[in-house]
Design a protein around this motif. Structure first.
Motif, mmCIF file in Angstrom:
data_model
loop_
_atom_site.group_PDB
_atom_site.id
_atom_site.type_symbol
_atom_site.label_atom_id
_atom_site.label_comp_id
_atom_site.label_asym_id
_atom_site.label_seq_id
_atom_site.Cartn_x
_atom_site.Cartn_y
_atom_site.Cartn_z
ATOM 1 N N GLN A 49 108.638 9.073 78.633
ATOM 2 C CA GLN A 49 106.959 9.640 78.162
ATOM 3 C C GLN A 49 107.377 10.974 77.993
ATOM 4 O OE1 GLN A 49 105.185 7.023 77.464
ATOM 5 N NE2 GLN A 49 106.823 5.796 77.802
ATOM 6 N N LEU A 50 107.688 11.589 76.782
ATOM 7 C CA LEU A 50 107.740 13.009 76.357
ATOM 8 C C LEU A 50 107.098 13.045 75.290
ATOM 9 C CD1 LEU A 50 111.651 13.513 76.883
ATOM 10 C CD2 LEU A 50 109.895 14.039 78.214
ATOM 11 N N VAL A 81 113.830 25.305 62.523
ATOM 12 C CA VAL A 81 114.347 24.519 61.356
ATOM 13 C C VAL A 81 115.201 23.641 61.802
ATOM 14 C CG1 VAL A 81 115.714 25.961 60.339
ATOM 15 C CG2 VAL A 81 114.730 24.117 58.775
ATOM 16 N N ALA A 82 115.462 22.484 61.335
ATOM 17 C CA ALA A 82 116.864 21.417 61.507
ATOM 18 C C ALA A 82 116.799 20.843 60.215
ATOM 19 C CB ALA A 82 116.171 20.348 62.630
ATOM 20 N N ARG A 83 118.505 20.799 59.872
ATOM 21 C CA ARG A 83 118.565 20.092 58.787
ATOM 22 C C ARG A 83 119.664 19.144 58.959
ATOM 23 N NH1 ARG A 83 118.204 25.659 57.458
ATOM 24 N NH2 ARG A 83 116.779 26.289 55.847
ATOM 25 N N GLU A 84 119.659 17.984 58.465
ATOM 26 C CA GLU A 84 120.570 17.158 58.734
ATOM 27 C C GLU A 84 121.057 16.766 59.994
ATOM 28 O OE1 GLU A 84 123.663 16.951 54.897
ATOM 29 O OE2 GLU A 84 123.645 19.128 55.737
ATOM 30 N N SER A 85 120.116 16.463 60.906
ATOM 31 C CA SER A 85 120.090 16.579 62.340
ATOM 32 C C SER A 85 119.439 15.706 62.852
ATOM 33 C CB SER A 85 119.705 17.879 62.966
ATOM 34 O OG SER A 85 120.605 19.056 62.371
ATOM 35 N N ILE A 86 119.715 15.060 64.013
ATOM 36 C CA ILE A 86 118.826 14.365 65.035
ATOM 37 C C ILE A 86 118.249 15.156 66.298
ATOM 38 C CG2 ILE A 86 118.762 12.481 66.677
ATOM 39 C CD1 ILE A 86 121.122 11.156 65.086
ATOM 40 N N VAL A 87 116.901 15.088 66.335
ATOM 41 C CA VAL A 87 116.194 15.813 67.263
ATOM 42 C C VAL A 87 115.484 14.834 67.845
ATOM 43 C CG1 VAL A 87 114.813 17.905 67.483
ATOM 44 C CG2 VAL A 87 116.440 18.193 65.565
ATOM 45 N N CYS A 88 115.414 14.964 69.103
ATOM 46 C CA CYS A 88 114.612 13.923 70.016
ATOM 47 C C CYS A 88 113.471 14.404 70.516
ATOM 48 C CB CYS A 88 115.648 13.391 70.982
ATOM 49 S SG CYS A 88 117.052 12.219 70.479
ATOM 50 N N ALA A 89 112.722 13.447 71.316
ATOM 51 C CA ALA A 89 111.356 14.125 71.718
ATOM 52 C C ALA A 89 111.602 14.798 73.030
ATOM 53 C CB ALA A 89 110.698 12.498 72.506
ATOM 54 N N GLY A 90 110.406 15.752 72.904
ATOM 55 C CA GLY A 90 110.610 16.718 74.083
ATOM 56 C C GLY A 90 111.256 18.075 73.785
ATOM 57 N N CYS A 91 111.864 18.370 72.538
ATOM 58 C CA CYS A 91 112.618 19.385 72.034
ATOM 59 C C CYS A 91 111.675 20.409 71.611
ATOM 60 C CB CYS A 91 113.519 18.906 71.015
ATOM 61 S SG CYS A 91 115.210 18.205 71.823
ATOM 62 N N GLU A 92 112.047 21.779 71.790
ATOM 63 C CA GLU A 92 111.332 23.040 71.390
ATOM 64 C C GLU A 92 112.099 23.677 70.477
ATOM 65 O OE1 GLU A 92 108.694 24.797 73.915
ATOM 66 O OE2 GLU A 92 108.550 22.839 75.351
ATOM 67 N N ILE A 93 111.884 23.917 69.312
ATOM 68 C CA ILE A 93 113.139 24.657 68.445
ATOM 69 C C ILE A 93 112.264 25.851 67.840
ATOM 70 C CG2 ILE A 93 114.487 24.327 66.345
ATOM 71 C CD1 ILE A 93 115.172 22.181 68.599
ATOM 72 N N ILE A 94 112.954 26.869 67.784
ATOM 73 C CA ILE A 94 112.409 28.118 67.309
ATOM 74 C C ILE A 94 113.630 28.679 66.347
ATOM 75 C CG2 ILE A 94 111.667 30.436 67.844
ATOM 76 C CD1 ILE A 94 110.661 29.616 70.422
ATOM 77 N N GLY A 95 114.764 28.294 66.922
ATOM 78 C CA GLY A 95 116.130 28.696 65.974
ATOM 79 C C GLY A 95 116.281 27.854 64.827
#
Length: 464
Positions: A349-350, A360-374
């Motif tokens: 439960q995230l 930003v993310a390109r051609e990627s899998i980014v799962c729950a709970g992630c925080e992306i600044i780069g």
């Protein structure tokens, strides 16, 4: 920066993306939040959507999933987990594929043989795969080694089954389905079992065709025109498949259907052989052929598309990295979004992934709970990861709860779970690496930190 996020003590078993048709609120698990994921469907409901056997496999077949390998080829990734518990695609564990294939095929009696570093696997099974219906004869059982003297627990895959003969006999299945816990594929076992019965085979195995150069880690077989196996050799130094195409080989996937009585006879003879490796591929299959048993080989087809099947053994660093990268293709052969053959796993439960600033993310899998600044390029980020500003991640697999600081560069790498990577760190094949981190011959970096302690606690570990 990080908020402490806890997952439920006992999250429901769900498919993360597509809810199965026909599931209503009555199927939800009590005590969960309003956005309750969908519970695992009953067999009868599932059979309306996927092609399964006409027979009642849940009563006649027992599946045995073997997870007892020591994980040596994966080095640091298996310090505290067995290969069957290895995270995959940011969300799953390797064993979820064999268990989901069983569920989708209508097989609901499963034994999981455990031995090496089994704690995280047991937790995963407890949290997500314990919600079958025991009153209907459906269950997942743990099969620990029955004897452990002088480190001689499960001596091999065949010995795993031999030590649990009494459990197998109690279930009294017509057939025993033997599976590996670290193979990633979508396979309809019901089709395999149906053909096993139709052809009156004693043993049936699934195979696929590979270039001979890639076949060294598999058992190699030859068949006649009716698919009866004529020869079998486990991991030979060189072999041809017997069809006149020496550039390619037929390789066993380690998926076997045995007539139970025939298997018990083979296991008892093998157990008394002091020269045996007690291995299904090395000993049991050749013994079956030598005894004149009818051994059938069937080409592996994808359960949803019926195309030539995709299967990856993730027991090496390069194989594990490649299997994750192949998910990022526009049309991956292992399509985790395909509702025709769902892969199940328990979900934490995230909160949803968040992109801030120039994240930003390109051609990627980014799962729950992630925080992306780069910036994330062609990579897989597992649940709960943080990526700092001006950091670039490319062609990499980042496991659970990794914190990556500002200004980092990570390329063609696997970063183990719970690492904290300081600002300005560079991780690639040219970087100096401290054991247990290392670069494979093909240049894939496995970045891991020394174990947190002999107790194996999972507190976040700080890179130097």
């Amino acid at each position: 920066m990080r908020r402490h996020m806890e997952r439920q003590d006992s999250p429901p078993l769900v498919r993360p993306l597509h809810a199965p048709a026909g599931m209503s609120g009555a199927n939800a698990v009590q005590g969960t939040p309003a956005a309750t994921p969908v519970a695992l469907p009953r067999i009868d409901n599932l059979r309306r959507r996927v092609p399964c056997s006409e027979t009642r496999l849940e009563e006649d077949v027992l599946a045995a999933i073997l997870t007892s390998g020591d994980g040596t080829p994966l080095e640091a990734l298996t310090h505290w987990r067995c290969m069957a518990a290895l995270p995959f695609a940011g969300l799953y564990r390797s064993i979820d594929f064999a268990l989901s294939n069983c569920t989708n095929s209508g097989i609901r009696r499963v034994g999981v043989a455990t031995q090496y570093k089994a704690h995280s696997l047991i937790q995963h099974l407890r949290d997500g795969w314990s919600r079958l219906w025991p009153g209907s004869g459906e269950s997942i059982e743990l099969w620990p080694a029955q004897r452990c003297r002088n480190h001689d627990c499960y001596r091999g895959t065949a010995d795993t089954a031999y030590q649990n003969i009494h459990v197998i006999r109690e279930h009294a299945p017509t057939e025993l389905l033997v599976l590996a816990g670290n193979h990633l594929c979508r396979m309809n076992y019901a089709r395999l079992i149906d053909e096993h019965r139709r052809r009156a085979a004693d043993v049936t195995l699934a195979y696929m065709e590979l270039p001979l150069a890639d076949a060294g880690q598999y058992g190699i077989l030859s068949t006649d025109t009716d698919h009866w196996v004529r020869t079998f050799a486990e991991k030979p130094p060189a072999a041809a498949n017997g069809h006149g195409t020496a550039e390619r080989a037929l390789v066993s996937l380690g998926v076997y259907v045995f007539d139970t009585n025939s298997l018990i006879d083979l296991l008892r003879k093998d157990a008394s052989d002091p020269g045996s490796w007690h291995d299904f591929g090395h000993d049991i299959l050749p013994a079956a052929l030598a005894a004149g048993l009818r051994v059938l080989g069937l080409p592996f087809r994808d359960a949803a598309t019926d195309d030539a099947g995709y299967c990856r053994d993730v027991s090496t660093v390069d194989g594990y990295w490649l299997a994750n990268m192949e998910l990022l293709a526009e049309r991956p052969r292992l399509d985790l979004h395909d509702p025709a053959w769902p892969i199940w796993t328990p979900l934490s439960q995230l909160p949803p992934a968040r992109f801030s600033g120039r994240g930003v993310a390109r051609e990627s899998i980014v799962c729950a709970g992630c925080e992306i600044i780069g910036e994330v390029r062609h990579s897989v980020l597992s649940v709960g990861c943080e990526v700092g500003a001006h950091t670039v991640i490319e062609d990499s697999v980042i496991l659970t709860n990794v914190r990556i600081g500002r200004g980092c560069r990570i390329r063609r790498a696997i970063v183990d779970a719970e690492c904290a990577i300081p600002d300005g760190t560079v991780i690639d094949a040219e970087s100096p690496l401290t054991p247990p981190s290392y670069a494979s011959p093909s240049g894939i970096v496995l970045f891991a930190l020394p174990p947190a302690g002999e107790s194996g606690d999972s507190a976040r570990r700080q890179a130097p």
